[in-house]
Structures are given as structure tokens and as C-alpha cells.
Design an enzyme around this catalytic site. Structure first.
Site, PDB file in Angstrom:
ATOM      1  N   GLU A   1       0.867  -1.191   0.000  1.00  0.00           N
ATOM      2  CA  GLU A   1       0.000   0.000   0.000  1.00  0.00           C
ATOM      3  C   GLU A   1       0.897   1.232   0.000  1.00  0.00           C
ATOM      4  O   GLU A   1       1.897   1.271   0.730  1.00  0.00           O
ATOM      5  CB  GLU A   1      -0.892  -0.007   1.257  1.00  0.00           C
ATOM      6  CG  GLU A   1      -1.697   1.267   1.453  1.00  0.00           C
ATOM      7  CD  GLU A   1      -2.560   1.242   2.735  1.00  0.00           C
ATOM      8  OE1 GLU A   1      -3.017   0.159   3.155  1.00  0.00           O
ATOM      9  OE2 GLU A   1      -2.749   2.334   3.305  1.00  0.00           O
TER      10      GLU A   1
ATOM     11  N   GLU B   1      -2.340  11.807   3.153  1.00  0.00           N
ATOM     12  CA  GLU B   1      -3.083  11.262   4.295  1.00  0.00           C
ATOM     13  C   GLU B   1      -2.788  12.082   5.544  1.00  0.00           C
ATOM     14  O   GLU B   1      -1.654  12.504   5.791  1.00  0.00           O
ATOM     15  CB  GLU B   1      -2.707   9.798   4.542  1.00  0.00           C
ATOM     16  CG  GLU B   1      -3.701   9.103   5.443  1.00  0.00           C
ATOM     17  CD  GLU B   1      -3.420   7.612   5.624  1.00  0.00           C
ATOM     18  OE1 GLU B   1      -2.322   7.162   5.293  1.00  0.00           O
ATOM     19  OE2 GLU B   1      -4.317   6.919   6.124  1.00  0.00           O
TER      20      GLU B   1
HETATM   21  C1  LIG Z   1      -9.554   5.347   3.522  1.00  0.00           C
HETATM   22  O1  LIG Z   1      -8.189   5.642   3.396  1.00  0.00           O
HETATM   23  C2  LIG Z   1      -7.359   5.282   4.466  1.00  0.00           C
HETATM   24  C3  LIG Z   1      -5.976   5.728   4.105  1.00  0.00           C
HETATM   25  O2  LIG Z   1      -5.171   4.810   3.550  1.00  0.00           O
HETATM   26  C4  LIG Z   1      -7.441   3.800   4.758  1.00  0.00           C
HETATM   27  O3  LIG Z   1      -6.633   3.439   5.838  1.00  0.00           O
HETATM   28  C5  LIG Z   1      -8.861   3.457   5.010  1.00  0.00           C
HETATM   29  O4  LIG Z   1      -8.963   2.069   5.184  1.00  0.00           O
HETATM   30  C6  LIG Z   1      -9.717   3.892   3.867  1.00  0.00           C
HETATM   31  N1  LIG Z   1     -11.072   3.492   4.076  1.00  0.00           N
HETATM   32  C7  LIG Z   1     -11.701   2.866   3.127  1.00  0.00           C
HETATM   33  C8  LIG Z   1     -13.012   2.297   3.398  1.00  0.00           C
HETATM   34  O5  LIG Z   1     -11.246   2.741   2.021  1.00  0.00           O
END
Ligand SMILES: *[C@@H]1O[C@H](CO)[C@@H](O)[C@H](O)[C@H]1NC(C)=O
Ligand SMILES: *[C@@H]1O[C@H](CO)[C@@H](O)[C@H](O)[C@H]1NC(C)=O
Ligand SMILES: *[C@@H]1O[C@H](CO)[C@@H](O)[C@H](O)[C@H]1NC(C)=O
Ligand SMILES: *[C@@H]1O[C@H](CO)[C@@H](O)[C@H](O)[C@H]1NC(C)=O
Length: 317
Positions: free
Chosen positions: A136, A141
Site C-alpha cells: 500500500e 493522508e
Molecule cells: C480510507 O483511506 C485510508 C488511508 O489509507 C485507509 O486506511 C482506510 O482504510 C480507507 N477506508 C476505506 C473504506 O477505504
């Protein structure tokens, strides 16, 4: 006369050469309504336990949570509804690119990003399955309006980053293994407060670029008003050459991490969640009022600025 006219030819040659040296060519130019064709809407439940309800494409358009014109794409959280404590979370949007990418450069021209206590916006890259073995890359962020931006990699065990490396940001963790250190991965905090949240927005946003190659993952950030924005980034050229972009904000070399083995083909994901593991966990230290979930439930008007505004996304391969 003749001799003089030769001069400009000699001057032009180096710039022609640099155009031919550009290493990545434009493959996807996503602007305005183009986001509707290039991304899927994912109304899934948030794995990070956010106080969020991701809506599908039809609902996002009817509630104006996504909006596109010829040169603008907006993605936002709801700022109208008081939520009941036992009901669903705040409506928001998560989109995933239809295409996947391995070796590539992506340039995001961002005018505005979501702000507000309890917000957790993200622009990132991940595979469809196999996490964390497939890696990832978090490009944009942060939580609760707290800059600067954090760029992070998440992997399984056995991928680390050198303590000393060529980047303008500051390393936090060096081990990218997401199963230790509270799941933070190996992060780099950018040097500029203009890279995240209200400060990013007040400055008119800027550009984020990621380069994934066999030898490194690099992320650059240029604030809107910076003098050093590379010309190929600013003008959205048909080709880009990141080797001319200077020292990256965050640099993750292949030295003690086999990037090819740790990172598979990735989708580009843009999402906005509320509270959850990180924004909720860090809420008490952020100077924000009340508790995260209570605040998000009761204060819709606090989220009028909880939106992304993308001028463009260009992907080069
Ligand atoms: C949204 O983005 C964050 C950042 O990486 C991630 O940790 C989180 O799981 C995300 N939520 C969804 C549902 O994609
Ligand atoms: C997502 O949207 C689709 C289409 O409207 C719907 O059938 C499905 O139930 C939704 N899923 C969730 C988890 O809300
Ligand atoms: C939808 O959002 C756009 C962008 O913020 C705005 O210009 C437009 O007026 C909104 N439309 C409605 C119906 O509220
Ligand atoms: C990346 O590092 C791994 C070992 O960690 C090595 O086997 C591989 O050859 C390296 N790849 C490149 C492109 O340098």
C-alpha cells in the site's frame, strides 16, 4: 547574418534533447467529468472503522457529494445531516480507479482537500486483494486538520527503509511491516505545513506526484505558490521526466525492500472517512472539541469544507 541565425538552433537543441529523454508518457488524463468514466464508486464498509457511510455513484450525484464540470471534480462528505447515534455514519465517497498500475507516475493537481475535526482524507494506491502482501502506498493522508502530510508504505514483514536517505521529509518508522508499530507502516512527514489540511487549502492547494519504478517509490509535493514546480508537472505535458524534479519529499528505495515482490499492480483510491482507527484514535490530542463520533454526528455544518477539488489527475507509464 548567416552565422547569427545559426545561434538559436544551437540554443534550442538541449531543450529538444530533454523532451526526448522524458521517461514516462501520458496514458490517462482524467479531468472533470472524466472522473466518472475512470473510477468506480465503492459503497463498502470502512475497514478502519470510520463513522462513515460510503454511498454509490447514483446517490453521490443526487446528493451532490460528487460534482463534475469540464475542469473540476469535487468529492465530499455530507454537511447537512444531523446523525442519530445508532444510525449509519456520515455520507461520504470512496472511489477506485478502473485501471491498475505498476511502473508509473501519477500527478494530482489538487485545489482543495477535506478539512474539519474528525476528517481523515486519503489519496493512495493498493491492490484489489492480498493486503498487506501486495503493498500500500499512501500519498496524501492525515487527520483532524493536523499537518504536515504523511506519506507511508505498508507491507508485510521484511521490508525496511534506510535511516538516511535523499528526501526533504522526515522519516517516522523505518519498518514498513504494517503488523507492528500500531499499523503505521514506514512513514515520512513532509517538511511543509502547506502539504495538508487548512494550510494547504489557504494556499490554493498544489501538486502531488508519485513515481513507482523498479528501484524506488518517490513522492513529491509542490505548493501552489512555489517557484520550483517543474514545468512538465504544471502544464500537464504529454510526457514527464521525474529525474528532473529534484530531491523528493519522500523517498523509499529498493535497498532493503524488494519493491517488485512487495508491491503488485495497484488501483488509485481517493476516500474521505471520519473518525475510525486513526482520526478517532488521535482526536483527543488534536485540540478538537467533544469526542470524535459525537462531534461528527451532531455538527454537519462543520463539514462544509470537507471536500476534495481536483483540477486533474494525469497518469504516465
Ligand atoms: C480510507 O483511506 C485510508 C488511508 O489509507 C485507509 O486506511 C482506510 O482504510 C480507507 N477506508 C476505506 C473504506 O477505504
Ligand atoms: C451499494 O450500492 C448498491 C447499488 O445501489 C446496492 O445494491 C448495495 O446494497 C450497496 N451496498 C452497500 C454496502 O451499501
Ligand atoms: C453541487 O456542487 C457544486 C460544487 O460545489 C456547486 O457549484 C453546485 O451549485 C451544487 N449543486 C447543487 C444543486 O447544490
Ligand atoms: C531490489 O532489492 C532486492 C533485494 O531486496 C533485489 O533482489 C532486487 O534485485 C532489487 N531490484 C532492483 C531493480 O534493484
Amino acid at each position: 547574418m548567416f552565422k547569427k541565425s545559426l545561434l538559436p538552433v544551437i540554443v534550442i537543441l538541449p531543450s529538444l534533447t530533454s523532451v526526448f529523454c522524458a521517461t514516462y508518457t501520458l496514458s490517462d488524463e482524467i479531468v472533470g467529468t472524466g472522473f466518472y468514466n475512470s473510477f468506480d464508486w465503492q459503497n463498502i464498509s470502512d475497514p478502519t472503522h470510520g463513522r462513515v457511510n460510503y454511498v454509490d455513484k447514483t446517490v453521490s450525484q443526487s446528493l451532490n457529494l460528487t460534482f463534475a464540470s469540464s475542469n473540476t471534480f469535487i468529492l465530499r462528505g455530507d454537511s447537512k445531516t444531523v446523525l442519530s447515534a445508532n444510525g449509519a455514519g456520515r455520507n461520504s465517497v470512496r472511489i477506485q480507479s478502473k485501471k491498475t498500475y505498476r511502473t508509473h507516475v501519477a500527478v494530482f493537481d489538487v485545489r482543495h482537500m477535506p478539512e474539519g475535526c474528525g476528517t481523515w482524507p486519503a489519496v493512495w494506491e493498493v491492490a484489489g486483494s492480498g493486503w498487506p502482501n501486495t503493498g500500500e502506498v499512501d500519498i496524501v493522508e492525515g487527520v483532524n486538520n493536523q499537518g504536515p502530510n504523511a506519506v507511508s508504505l505498508h507491507t508485510s514483514a521484511g521490508c525496511t527503509m534506510p535511516a538516511s536517505r535523499q528526501q526533504t521529509g522526515t522519516s517516522t518508522q523505518l519498518d514498513c511491516n504494517t503488523n507492528i508499530n500500531g499499523g503505521t507502516g514506514c512513514g515520512v512527514l513532509l517538511s511543509s505545513q502547506k502539504s495538508f489540511g487548512p494550510t494547504f487549502n489557504q494556499n490554493g492547494g498544489g501538486w502531488y506526484a508519485v513515481e513507482r519504478s523498479a528501484t524506488a517509490i518517490k513522492v513529491w509535493f509542490w505548493a501552489r505558490t512555489e517557484c520550483s514546480v517543474p514545468n512538465d508537472v504544471q502544464t500537464g505535458n504529454l510526457a514527464v521526466d521525474p529525474s528532473n524534479w529534484g530531491v523528493p519529499s519522500a523517498y523509499f528505495p529498493n535497498t532493503t525492500c524488494d519493491l517488485a515482490a512487495r508491491f503488485s499492480d495497484h488501483y488509485i483510491i481517493i476516500n474521505l472517512t471520519f473518525c475510525g482507527d486513526w482520526a478517532g484514535g488521535a482526536y483527543a490530542q488534536s485540540g478538537c472539541p467533544s469526542t470524535c463520533v459525537d462531534y461528527v454526528n451532531k455538527n454537519p455544518s462543520s463539514f462544509v469544507n470537507a471536500h476534495f477539488d481536483f483540477a486533474s489527475l494525469r497518469v504516465y507509464q
